[in-house]
Design a protein around this motif. Structure first.
Motif, PDB file in Angstrom:
ATOM      1  N   SER A 339     -10.356  23.209  36.288  1.00 33.64           N
ATOM      2  CA  SER A 339     -11.068  22.022  36.762  1.00 33.64           C
ATOM      3  C   SER A 339     -12.437  21.957  36.117  1.00 33.64           C
ATOM      4  O   SER A 339     -13.096  22.988  35.919  1.00 33.64           O
ATOM      5  N   ARG A 340     -12.870  20.741  35.806  1.00 29.05           N
ATOM      6  CA  ARG A 340     -14.209  20.548  35.275  1.00 29.05           C
ATOM      7  C   ARG A 340     -14.652  19.114  35.575  1.00 29.05           C
ATOM      8  O   ARG A 340     -13.934  18.171  35.253  1.00 29.05           O
ATOM      9  N   SER A 342     -14.793  17.457  38.231  1.00 24.10           N
ATOM     10  CA  SER A 342     -13.826  16.767  39.105  1.00 24.10           C
ATOM     11  C   SER A 342     -12.541  16.365  38.389  1.00 24.10           C
ATOM     12  O   SER A 342     -11.764  15.562  38.918  1.00 24.10           O
ATOM     13  N   ASP A 344      -9.011  17.725  37.004  1.00 25.62           N
ATOM     14  CA  ASP A 344      -8.036  18.816  37.013  1.00 25.62           C
ATOM     15  C   ASP A 344      -7.142  18.693  35.786  1.00 25.62           C
ATOM     16  O   ASP A 344      -6.709  17.595  35.420  1.00 25.62           O
ATOM     17  N   HIS A 389      -4.320  29.093  38.982  1.00 24.36           N
ATOM     18  CA  HIS A 389      -5.552  28.375  38.663  1.00 24.36           C
ATOM     19  C   HIS A 389      -6.614  29.349  38.183  1.00 24.36           C
ATOM     20  O   HIS A 389      -6.742  30.457  38.721  1.00 24.36           O
TER      21      HIS A 389
END
Length: 491
Positions: A339-340, A342, A344, A389
């Motif tokens: 994630s970065r 907001s 995914d 994740h």
């Protein structure tokens, strides 16, 4: 030095002394015989890659007292370490082999020590092979051409010159030693013995290139004359043996002509020259299995030269070998959730463990070498992380006295709790350690992120809990004891 006159004379002399196929020898050794010979004659004093000149020199000098070899000191390196020639046989077919012109490429040097032991042997059912070599060949070995580089496990010599790019200029003392030996010997055959990095793969497969072979090109057009063609045939004989040990683990090395390189120039000067590059093999970090392969294919090639039997092979078989690709890494993680800002996404991560030499040992420092769609790439460890994740780890909040106060079981428990880095108050003088943790005594490690070039220290989490740890590029299943040998360091 009048190089052009020298080269012209060498070409004529090499052509004059060729004589392929003049002798027939029917007792061709099989692979099992050569493998047994390796186990019998393996040099026990050398057990790892980072040996030094002081380890090899006694193994060379002890040959002066026997009757099998003639040992000659050819000169000294920049730092005044002796460079030797070891000669075997009195036959008409002259062969030159040189190893470790790159100091951090030691596999063939190990194999040459084993071959020396074999050639001194007797009464084992293989004396006919030794007699064949004595009568039909004169073999000139130059092991460890770059002792200064070998002592610090460095590619270049003490002048920071790559010796394999010094055939034309002859600027280095070691390069001139090899040039002068070639001028004096005027060989008909040459073996240029190297290591390459372990990240080459056979194209389209996850197989590492365990051995790459090459009949170097003598001109930019990569023409094939009789000299280069004979080198190709010798390589075919090697490949046939290797396929029995590493099926689909052999490829050709890049054959772009280099006017500065020794192999290309030996080929041009009239010596049928084969380049052997020792690559990678899973579970063989010290290249002891690849050492065995070098022993077998070099010894068999010498026998085939002695009896002329390599002439039976077809050049087309050499040309059918693929060229090495470079799509292999130590660890490949596929479909890692991240994630970065907001966003995914899923991404593949390629991770390599770079070696850093300290005396006769080394530690690794890992880095993320590629990110994105890596479907055509492979890893020595290849893991589908779909459903997991990327999770940065935490630094354990307490300072531990020393590395010796951390057990492997405690290290694993901290990993399961999400701690990947531990600070110690007292760093040992020898900062190497084998714990599955990042251990530091000063500044804390940089926090992890799935970005190019970043250190590979993080977790793969499922439902917010660590399931796998990636510590210094090693993948650790947190549900079971680790089965790796970690080459880590106290930072």
């Amino acid at each position: 030095m009048k190089y052009w006159a020298y080269l012209f004379g060498l070409v004529l002399a090499s052509a004059a002394c060729r004589g392929i196929g003049q002798n027939t020898y029917n007792d061709v050794p099989d692979t099992a015989m050569l493998a047994k010979a390796f186990e019998t004659y393996r040099e026990p004093a050398i057990v790892h890659r980072r040996f030094k000149h002081a380890d090899i020199e006694p193994l060379i000098l002890k040959r002066r007292d026997g009757g099998a070899f003639e040992v000659t000191q050819l000169g000294v390196s920049v730092l005044k370490k002796a460079i030797y020639q070891v000669k075997y046989g009195q036959g008409p077919k002259k062969v030159m082999l040189w190893s470790q012109m790159h100091g951090n490429e030691p596999t063939a040097t190990m194999a040459l020590m084993d071959i020396f032991n074999f050639l001194e042997g007797a009464g084992d059912g293989m004396d006919n092979l030794r007699n064949l070599l004595k009568e039909q060949t004169s073999i000139y070995f130059i092991p460890m051409l770059n002792p200064d580089g070998a002592d610090i496990y460095n590619r270049r010599n003490a002048m920071d010159v790559d010796l394999n790019r010094d055939a034309r200029a002859g600027a280095t003392v070691e390069g001139r030693i090899l040039l002068e030996a070639a001028k004096r010997i005027q060989p008909s055959y040459g073996f240029n013995l190297h290591d390459m990095n372990i990240y080459y793969n056979v194209p389209g497969t996850p197989n590492p290139v365990t051995i790459a072979l090459l009949a170097p090109a003598y001109n930019a057009e990569r023409d094939i004359n009789e000299v280069r063609g004979n080198a190709m045939k010798i390589a075919v004989g090697m490949n046939r043996i290797l396929q029995g040990y590493v099926p689909d683990g052999v490829a050709k090395y890049d054959d772009t002509h280099s006017p500065r390189a020794f192999g290309d120039n030996f080929q041009k000067w009239g010596a049928s020259t084969v380049l052997i590059e020792a690559g990678g093999y899973k579970g063989d970090p010290e290249k002891q299995f690849i050492r065995k392969l070098n022993f077998i294919i070099i010894l068999n090639a010498l026998i085939e030269i002695a009896q002329g039997s390599y002439a039976q092979y077809d050049i087309a078989e050499y040309e059918a070998l693929p060229f090495s690709d470079s799509k292999l890494s130590d660890l490949l993680l596929r479909n890692v959730g991240a994630s970065r800002d907001s966003i995914d996404y899923k991404v593949d991560l390629s991770i390599n463990r770079d070696e850093h030499t300290v005396e006769s040992d080394y530690y690794v420092r890992s880095r993320i070498t590629d990110i994105g769609d890596l479907k055509e790439n492979y890893g020595y460890v290849d893991f589908d992380a779909d459903g997991y994740h990327f999770m940065p780890g935490n630094v354990y909040p307490k300072v531990v006295k020393g590395v010796g106060d951390i057990s492997p079981e405690q290290a694993m428990e901290w990993l399961r709790q999400g701690y990947y880095a531990i600070q110690v108050a007292n760093a040992p003088e020898n900062r190497h350690h084998s714990l599955p943790l990042m251990i530091f005594s000063g500044r804390a490690p940089t926090p992890a992120s799935p970005n190019l070039g970043r250190d590979a220290n993080f977790f793969l989490a499922k439902d917010g809990k660590p399931a796998y740890a990636v510590i210094n590029g090693y993948l650790i299943d947190l549900s079971s004891p680790p089965n790796e040998t970690f080459k880590n360091y106290v930072w």
